[in-house]
Design a protein around this motif. Structure first.
Motif, PDB file in Angstrom:
ATOM      1  N   MET A   8     -24.109   2.177  24.258  1.00 53.56           N
ATOM      2  CA  MET A   8     -23.509   1.642  25.474  1.00 53.56           C
ATOM      3  C   MET A   8     -23.941   2.457  26.697  1.00 53.56           C
ATOM      4  O   MET A   8     -24.348   1.910  27.710  1.00 53.56           O
ATOM      5  N   MET A   9     -23.879   3.790  26.576  1.00 55.70           N
ATOM      6  CA  MET A   9     -24.237   4.653  27.693  1.00 55.70           C
ATOM      7  C   MET A   9     -25.726   4.520  28.034  1.00 55.70           C
ATOM      8  O   MET A   9     -26.099   4.577  29.196  1.00 55.70           O
ATOM      9  N   GLU A  24     -26.225   1.852  30.473  1.00 55.35           N
ATOM     10  CA  GLU A  24     -25.512   1.973  31.755  1.00 55.35           C
ATOM     11  C   GLU A  24     -26.408   2.560  32.829  1.00 55.35           C
ATOM     12  O   GLU A  24     -27.301   3.359  32.563  1.00 55.35           O
ATOM     13  N   THR A  25     -26.133   2.169  34.058  1.00 55.86           N
ATOM     14  CA  THR A  25     -26.770   2.756  35.224  1.00 55.86           C
ATOM     15  C   THR A  25     -25.659   3.219  36.155  1.00 55.86           C
ATOM     16  O   THR A  25     -24.777   2.438  36.499  1.00 55.86           O
ATOM     17  N   PHE A  26     -25.679   4.469  36.516  1.00 61.80           N
ATOM     18  CA  PHE A  26     -24.643   5.002  37.380  1.00 61.80           C
ATOM     19  C   PHE A  26     -25.191   5.209  38.780  1.00 61.80           C
ATOM     20  O   PHE A  26     -26.286   5.710  38.973  1.00 61.80           O
TER      21      PHE A  26
END
Length: 114
Positions: free
Chosen positions: A106-107, A110-112
């Motif tokens: 999942m991480m 992700e794009t933060f």
């Protein structure tokens, strides 16, 4: 893991330190100096083993893709942990592993942004 390719000198130094310091471990065992033998193993020899393992994982993944290195490290850990657990009569906790692997996947997607 630094993720960078070791120089020839770093590689040779690691190999040399690993094998050269094993003689001190062996001497400590033969002389029944177990605290010394364990200290030499854990503080010197094992450090070189860890370096080589890090370089191996990085080399398998072109020293660039940290996600691939993380997943390769997880595969290696699982393989070792299952074998150690079997040897000791312990059950490997697949539930925790599967949960963490789902989290990592999942991480990874992700794009933060800040």
């Amino acid at each position: 893991m630094s993720g960078s390719r070791p120089s020839k000198a770093q590689y040779e130094s690691c190999c040399n330190e690993f094998f050269w310091c094993l003689n001190n471990v062996a001497k400590g065992i033969v002389r029944d100096q177990m605290p010394y033998a364990w200290r030499m193993y854990h503080q010197v020899v094992h450090v070189e083993l860890e370096k080589m393992a890090e370089w191996y994982i990085a080399a398998e993944h072109d020293y660039s893709d940290l996600w691939r290195a993380i997943f390769a490290g997880c595969d290696l850990f699982r393989s070792l942990a299952v074998k150690v657990g079997t040897h000791l009569g312990y059950v490997y906790n697949e539930k925790d592993e599967k949960g963490m692997m789902r989290y990592l996947e999942m991480m990874k997607g992700e794009t933060f942004t800040e």
